[in-house]
Design a protein around this motif. Sequence first.
Motif, short mmCIF file in Angstrom:
data_model
loop_
_atom_site.label_atom_id
_atom_site.label_comp_id
_atom_site.label_asym_id
_atom_site.label_seq_id
_atom_site.Cartn_x
_atom_site.Cartn_y
_atom_site.Cartn_z
N SER A 1 0.81 -1.22 0.00
CA SER A 1 0.00 0.00 0.00
C SER A 1 0.84 1.27 0.00
N ARG A 2 2.15 1.14 -0.30
CA ARG A 2 3.02 2.32 -0.26
C ARG A 2 2.68 3.33 -1.35
N THR A 3 2.02 2.87 -2.42
CA THR A 3 1.66 3.77 -3.52
C THR A 3 0.35 4.50 -3.26
N ALA A 4 -0.26 4.26 -2.12
CA ALA A 4 -1.51 4.94 -1.80
C ALA A 4 -1.26 6.43 -1.63
N GLN A 5 -2.33 7.19 -1.70
CA GLN A 5 -2.20 8.65 -1.64
C GLN A 5 -1.66 9.11 -0.29
N ALA A 6 -2.09 8.46 0.78
CA ALA A 6 -1.63 8.83 2.13
C ALA A 6 -0.35 8.06 2.44
N LYS A 7 0.79 8.70 2.21
CA LYS A 7 2.07 8.05 2.45
C LYS A 7 2.54 8.34 3.88
N GLY A 8 3.35 7.42 4.39
CA GLY A 8 3.88 7.58 5.73
C GLY A 8 5.21 8.30 5.71
N SER A 9 5.71 8.59 6.89
CA SER A 9 6.99 9.28 7.03
C SER A 9 8.12 8.26 7.08
N LEU B 1 8.58 -8.69 12.68
CA LEU B 1 9.96 -8.20 12.75
C LEU B 1 10.70 -8.49 11.45
N ARG B 2 10.54 -9.70 10.93
CA ARG B 2 11.22 -10.06 9.69
C ARG B 2 10.74 -9.21 8.52
N GLU B 3 9.46 -8.88 8.50
CA GLU B 3 8.95 -8.03 7.44
C GLU B 3 9.56 -6.63 7.50
N LEU B 4 9.68 -6.08 8.70
CA LEU B 4 10.28 -4.76 8.85
C LEU B 4 11.76 -4.78 8.46
N ILE B 5 12.46 -5.84 8.84
CA ILE B 5 13.87 -5.98 8.46
C ILE B 5 14.01 -6.08 6.95
N THR B 6 13.14 -6.86 6.34
CA THR B 6 13.17 -7.02 4.88
C THR B 6 12.91 -5.69 4.18
N LEU B 7 11.92 -4.95 4.66
CA LEU B 7 11.58 -3.67 4.04
C LEU B 7 12.72 -2.67 4.17
N ARG B 8 13.29 -2.58 5.35
CA ARG B 8 14.39 -1.62 5.56
C ARG B 8 15.58 -1.97 4.68
N ASN B 9 15.94 -3.25 4.60
CA ASN B 9 17.06 -3.67 3.76
C ASN B 9 16.77 -3.45 2.28
N SER B 10 15.52 -3.62 1.89
CA SER B 10 15.14 -3.38 0.50
C SER B 10 15.31 -1.91 0.12
N ILE B 11 14.94 -1.03 1.02
CA ILE B 11 15.08 0.40 0.76
C ILE B 11 16.56 0.77 0.62
N ILE B 12 17.40 0.15 1.43
CA ILE B 12 18.84 0.41 1.36
C ILE B 12 19.40 0.04 -0.01
N HIS B 13 18.90 -1.05 -0.59
CA HIS B 13 19.49 -1.59 -1.81
C HIS B 13 18.68 -1.28 -3.07
N GLY B 14 18.02 -0.15 -3.09
CA GLY B 14 17.47 0.32 -4.35
C GLY B 14 15.98 0.41 -4.46
N ALA B 15 15.25 -0.09 -3.47
CA ALA B 15 13.80 0.05 -3.53
C ALA B 15 13.41 1.51 -3.31
N ASP B 16 12.20 1.85 -3.68
CA ASP B 16 11.74 3.23 -3.55
C ASP B 16 11.76 3.66 -2.07
N PRO B 17 12.35 4.82 -1.78
CA PRO B 17 12.39 5.30 -0.38
C PRO B 17 11.05 5.87 0.05
N VAL B 18 10.03 5.04 -0.06
CA VAL B 18 8.67 5.44 0.26
C VAL B 18 8.03 4.34 1.09
N VAL B 19 7.32 4.73 2.14
CA VAL B 19 6.60 3.76 2.97
C VAL B 19 5.17 4.24 3.16
N SER B 20 4.30 3.31 3.43
CA SER B 20 2.91 3.66 3.68
C SER B 20 2.71 4.04 5.14
N GLN B 21 1.62 4.71 5.41
CA GLN B 21 1.30 5.05 6.79
C GLN B 21 1.04 3.79 7.61
#
Length: 268
Positions: free
Chosen positions: A154-162, A223-243
Amino acid sequence: MLVLLSTVSSGVAFSDATIILNENQILYLFSTSGQVIAAIYGLTLTGFIFFRNELSREEIEDETLVEAVESLKSRYFVLLAFITVLVILTILSSNLAIAYEGSGKAASKTLLLNVAQSTFVTSLMAVSYFIFDVIHPKRIELASKGLQAKVDPSRTAQAKGSLEDFLRNYNQIETLLEHVGKPFQETTSSAYATKYPRRLSNARLTDFLLRNGKVDKDLYQRLRELITLRNSIIHGADPVVSQDIVEASAKVLEELRTTLTEHENDEP
């Protein structure tokens, strides 16, 4: 692709054959096809083994690559299994085409000849796709984006998180993991001090916490999902997260802090 090629080539052969092969040509063509595809498959498999070892080395050197590399390994395994099936079909169909050469059944022979060559062409295309997929210069980035899409759809939703709030929560989670994981880290470091003078990855620390009953399965998965997401952002994923993921990280942080505090109080 295989079915389409076989259908089209067989249809053309039965209606208006453009190439007619004699016995020697058939024997030479299909015996060569089997040998060629077997040799290409062997070289591809050998090269992939070396490449897979290189991926494992990168994974060991950089703990944040674990999820992306494991995703790539799974993808390559599926592709290689598919190619293996195609290669086996190519060799079998080539042998059948040679065996049916002297049968006198024109329809069966024509069908087998076209199916065998269609399988051969499909195998070559599959191997080519696999090779270009493996050597793609942005394979880690693409794998990271795929993991991000799975964890935070849901990161592409209009209401993005910080992103700052997410990283702040994650850093606090990482601090808690490092603190509670010190006994495991010290044990591992003393056992492998000469070879692996490195800290345990966050993913590995969560494994230890789960196996030692310090977190439950649900908290472990989040926890594993958060770790995966953070590592993905480090290695080229869009620096955008959902609320939603920002709120989830805050909730996981609070639950982890509470759970670890309870376990510390229960210890003598």
